[in-house]
Every structure is written in structure tokens, then in C-alpha cells.
Design an enzyme around this catalytic site. Sequence first.
Site, PDB file in Angstrom:
ATOM      1  CG  ASP A  81      -5.983  19.259   1.529  1.00 55.91           C
ATOM      2  OD1 ASP A  81      -5.647  18.182   2.071  1.00 55.91           O
ATOM      3  OD2 ASP A  81      -5.278  20.279   1.535  1.00 55.91           O
ATOM      4  CB  VAL A  82      -7.871  13.940   3.561  1.00 56.23           C
ATOM      5  CG1 VAL A  82      -8.766  13.250   2.544  1.00 56.23           C
ATOM      6  CG2 VAL A  82      -6.401  13.653   3.295  1.00 56.23           C
ATOM      7  CG  ASN A 121      -5.986   5.004  -1.050  1.00 56.20           C
ATOM      8  OD1 ASN A 121      -5.167   4.078  -1.019  1.00 56.20           O
ATOM      9  ND2 ASN A 121      -6.003   5.906  -2.023  1.00 56.20           N
ATOM     10  CE1 TYR A 135       3.752   6.958   2.760  1.00 58.67           C
ATOM     11  CE2 TYR A 135       5.105   5.171   3.602  1.00 58.67           C
ATOM     12  CZ  TYR A 135       4.012   5.613   2.869  1.00 58.67           C
ATOM     13  OH  TYR A 135       3.178   4.692   2.279  1.00 58.67           O
ATOM     14  CE  LYS A 155       1.016   5.603   4.832  1.00 54.62           C
ATOM     15  NZ  LYS A 155      -0.400   5.681   4.414  1.00 54.62           N
TER      16      LYS A 155
HETATM   17  C1  BGC Z   1       5.493   3.567  -0.322  1.00 51.45           C
HETATM   18  C2  BGC Z   1       6.156   3.185  -1.634  1.00 51.45           C
HETATM   19  C3  BGC Z   1       7.250   2.169  -1.390  1.00 51.45           C
HETATM   20  C4  BGC Z   1       6.751   1.018  -0.542  1.00 51.45           C
HETATM   21  C5  BGC Z   1       7.849   0.040  -0.179  1.00 51.45           C
HETATM   22  C6  BGC Z   1       5.041   2.312   0.376  1.00 51.45           C
HETATM   23  O1  BGC Z   1       4.378   2.580   1.550  1.00 51.45           O
HETATM   24  O2  BGC Z   1       4.389   4.424  -0.576  1.00 51.45           O
HETATM   25  O3  BGC Z   1       6.670   4.331  -2.263  1.00 51.45           O
HETATM   26  O4  BGC Z   1       7.714   1.663  -2.619  1.00 51.45           O
HETATM   27  O5  BGC Z   1       6.162   1.507   0.640  1.00 51.45           O
HETATM   28  O6  BGC Z   1       8.963   0.673   0.366  1.00 51.45           O
END
Ligand code: BGC
Length: 262
Positions: free
Chosen positions: A67-68, A94, A160, A164
Site C-alpha cells: 500500500d503506497v 502510478n 483528487y 494532482k
Molecule cells: C481521472 C478520470 C477522469 C479524467 C478526466 C482522470 O485523472 O482519473 O476518472 O475521467 O481524469 O476527467
Amino acid sequence: MEMDLKDKRALVTGGNSGIGKAIAEAFAAAGARVAINYVAHPEAAKTMCTAINRGRREESAIAIEADVSDPSAVEAMFAEVDTHWNGVDILVNNAGIDGARNVGWEAEPDAWRKTVEINLFGAFYCAREAMRRMVAQKQGVVINMSSVHEVIPWGGYSAYAASKAGVSMLTKTLAQEAGEHGVRVVAIAPGAVKTPINRSVWSDQKGLADLLDKIPAGDLGLPEDIARMALMLASDASRYVTGTTVFVDGGMTLYPSFRHGG
Ligand code: BGC
């Protein structure tokens, strides 16, 4: 030309599915030895190893569960790579999750934290272990899987998108630190790539139509589109590329809703 990875020692996290799987396979086809990290579906990782090892010298591919988001598990994973190959030349960070969909004011702290822990902390923990080895040997490449959402805000997915954006700055800072030690750090930002992570969207007619409307190229990406870029970035063809994110997104970051005027 320099797209050859002969005998390079590569570790791909989340390497048994989706984009990671395509990258592990592309690296193996280019001659690298690959460690395929996974958290679920050990059988998928093992099947890949068997296929890669067939007809090649023993242990061209190994599968490692970790598990990273757990730093001690990451440490143990790199120790295991050491026992097989005595080091690592290429790390692909990744492993990642989209996380639960919720507007920020309804998101659960635990779920929010988990997404950042896997996507950002996980990348950091792995980069830290890999770069200790790479700096000492004066060569190596770290490839971080970012996303178009390092720049495009994504309603429902604040954890998310934040993770990123963090991966982007982690990439730049580590690259700045490691350049003089012969180590490159780069990121790839995929757009909508057809993998299990977004199956619920592309397998639904309305979801797919909505997604395609956001892509000037008019099609979803394939894991192999990302794998080819990863191969390019891992190889000496990219020896002068560091600290940057390469977008492989069919134009998703080009404000596609403006394509017919503003
Ligand atoms: C997500 C996907 C999404 C895509 C475009 C990616 O980083 O993991 O679920 O479809 O971005 O929105």
C-alpha cells in the site's frame, strides 16, 4: 534509438491494472526488468509476470504487494526490489484513486485524506526511497502520474484535484533538487483514458457523450497512449527533460467549450 530500456530496473506502482499495466508491459517490451506493485488482484500481477518472464531470463518481472500510502510498506517494497536487483533506475508513481464524489462541504475528512495519502503522499514515499538509491548511483528517472486535474478543477473531486496539483509541484521541486545528481523527475497528465478508474462514466451512454464533449480529439485515450509517453520519458531520448508535466489528453486542457467562439 534511445527508447531502449535494456536491463533497466523499473518499479511501477499500481502496475497490475489500467495505465500502470500498459506502462509495465511497454517497459518490459523495451527490455527493462519490471517490479509490478499492487494492492488488490494479485492474480493479475502474477499473470503479467508469467507472460513477461516467458522466454526471458528469470525474474525479468516480479510482483510486489504494498500500500503506497503506508511508508513502512513502501520501505519494505524497495528493500524487496534491492534483494532481487540491488537498486532501481526508473520509478513510475502510478498508483492512485479518484476517491469518493462529493462537493467539498459534504466530503468526509477520512475519505478526503485517503485520496491525498495515496495519490500525493504515496508518490512522495516512493520517490523518497527511489531517489535515495538514484542519487547515490548518479542516475535515475521518476515519472509521476498526474492528471489534467492538476490544472482543471473537478467538481466533486476536490481531494483528487488537490492531490494532482500537489503531484505537479512535488515533481518540479524534486527535479530541481535532483538535477545535479543525474536524476530526472517528470510527470504525465493523462486526460480521460479508458481504464477501470472511470468505467462508470464511459460505460454509460450519457456519461460518455458528456466526456467526449470535453475532448477536442473526439475520443478517449487508451492506456497505451500513456505508456508510449512514459517509455519516451524514461528513456535517454528524454535526457534533457526534467521538472515538467507532459499532457497526454487529446486537448482536454484547451477549454474545449470555447471551440465555437466565446
Ligand atoms: C481521472 C478520470 C477522469 C479524467 C478526466 C482522470 O485523472 O482519473 O476518472 O475521467 O481524469 O476527467
